[in-house]
Design a protein around this motif. Structure first.
Motif, short mmCIF file in Angstrom:
data_model
loop_
_atom_site.label_atom_id
_atom_site.label_comp_id
_atom_site.label_asym_id
_atom_site.label_seq_id
_atom_site.Cartn_x
_atom_site.Cartn_y
_atom_site.Cartn_z
N LEU A 50 0.82 -1.21 0.00
CA LEU A 50 0.00 0.00 0.00
C LEU A 50 0.85 1.26 0.00
O LEU A 50 0.42 2.30 -0.49
CB LEU A 50 -0.94 0.00 1.21
N VAL A 51 2.07 1.17 0.52
CA VAL A 51 2.96 2.34 0.57
C VAL A 51 3.31 2.81 -0.85
O VAL A 51 3.10 3.97 -1.18
CB VAL A 51 4.21 2.05 1.42
N PRO A 52 3.85 1.93 -1.75
CA PRO A 52 4.12 2.41 -3.10
C PRO A 52 2.86 2.76 -3.88
O PRO A 52 2.87 3.65 -4.72
CB PRO A 52 4.89 1.27 -3.77
N LEU A 53 1.74 2.08 -3.57
CA LEU A 53 0.49 2.40 -4.26
C LEU A 53 0.04 3.81 -3.94
O LEU A 53 -0.25 4.61 -4.84
CB LEU A 53 -0.60 1.40 -3.88
N ILE A 54 0.02 4.17 -2.67
CA ILE A 54 -0.41 5.51 -2.27
C ILE A 54 0.59 6.57 -2.72
O ILE A 54 0.21 7.62 -3.23
CB ILE A 54 -0.63 5.56 -0.74
N TYR A 55 1.88 6.27 -2.59
CA TYR A 55 2.91 7.22 -3.01
C TYR A 55 2.88 7.42 -4.53
O TYR A 55 3.04 8.53 -5.01
CB TYR A 55 4.28 6.74 -2.54
N GLY A 102 2.86 2.33 -8.98
CA GLY A 102 2.29 2.03 -7.68
C GLY A 102 1.53 0.72 -7.67
O GLY A 102 1.66 -0.08 -6.74
N VAL A 103 0.76 0.47 -8.72
CA VAL A 103 0.00 -0.78 -8.82
C VAL A 103 0.95 -1.96 -9.00
O VAL A 103 0.77 -3.02 -8.39
CB VAL A 103 -1.03 -0.71 -9.97
N ILE A 104 1.97 -1.78 -9.83
CA ILE A 104 2.96 -2.85 -10.02
C ILE A 104 3.66 -3.14 -8.70
O ILE A 104 3.90 -4.30 -8.34
CB ILE A 104 3.96 -2.47 -11.13
N GLY A 105 4.00 -2.11 -7.94
CA GLY A 105 4.62 -2.28 -6.64
C GLY A 105 3.74 -3.05 -5.68
O GLY A 105 4.22 -3.90 -4.92
N LEU A 106 2.43 -2.79 -5.71
CA LEU A 106 1.50 -3.51 -4.85
C LEU A 106 1.46 -4.99 -5.20
O LEU A 106 1.57 -5.86 -4.33
CB LEU A 106 0.10 -2.90 -4.96
N VAL A 107 1.34 -5.29 -6.49
CA VAL A 107 1.23 -6.69 -6.93
C VAL A 107 2.53 -7.45 -6.64
O VAL A 107 2.49 -8.57 -6.11
CB VAL A 107 0.87 -6.75 -8.43
N VAL A 108 3.66 -6.84 -6.95
CA VAL A 108 4.94 -7.50 -6.70
C VAL A 108 5.16 -7.71 -5.20
O VAL A 108 5.68 -8.74 -4.78
CB VAL A 108 6.10 -6.69 -7.33
N SER A 109 4.72 -6.77 -4.40
CA SER A 109 4.86 -6.90 -2.95
C SER A 109 4.01 -8.04 -2.40
O SER A 109 4.46 -8.79 -1.52
CB SER A 109 4.47 -5.58 -2.29
N ILE A 110 2.82 -8.21 -2.92
CA ILE A 110 1.95 -9.31 -2.48
C ILE A 110 2.56 -10.65 -2.85
O ILE A 110 2.62 -11.58 -2.04
CB ILE A 110 0.53 -9.15 -3.06
#
Length: 98
Positions: A28-33, A43-51
């Motif tokens: 959620l941090v890269p998504l919101i940022y 941000g969305v790619i960061g969320l998916v990769v983080s999950i």
């Protein structure tokens, strides 16, 4: 009190689910940022990769979060060119060649 008995398959599943939850929270941090900096795709790619990284190993979402926040925060290479930094225009180079 009863002892808890887990099979290996159940233990791996529980750890993957806990890691996925941690990856969701960290993602959620890269998504919101990214949303704030108008880089929603990163941000969305960061969320998916983080999950996905959290499902693999619970520590990986921290590294993914740091990397994607850095990628979102840095300036795009298309924003400035070396000619603009030196005060030259592209037309000046064309005249000097002739």
């Amino acid at each position: 009190m009863q002892e808890i008995h887990l099979t290996t398959r159940e233990a791996i599943l529980y750890l993957a689910l806990i890691g996925t939850g941690a990856g969701l929270v960290m993602g959620l941090v890269p998504l919101i940022y990214g949303w704030i900096k108008s880089k929603k795709k990163l941000g969305v790619i960061g969320l998916v990769v983080s999950i996905v990284a959290g499902a693999i190993w619970i520590v990986l979402p921290i590294f993914v979060m740091v990397i994607f926040v850095f990628l979102i925060a840095r300036k795009s290479p298309l924003d400035s060119t070396s000619q603009e930094q030196h005060g030259e225009s592209p037309d000046d180079d064309a005249d000097s060649v002739i």
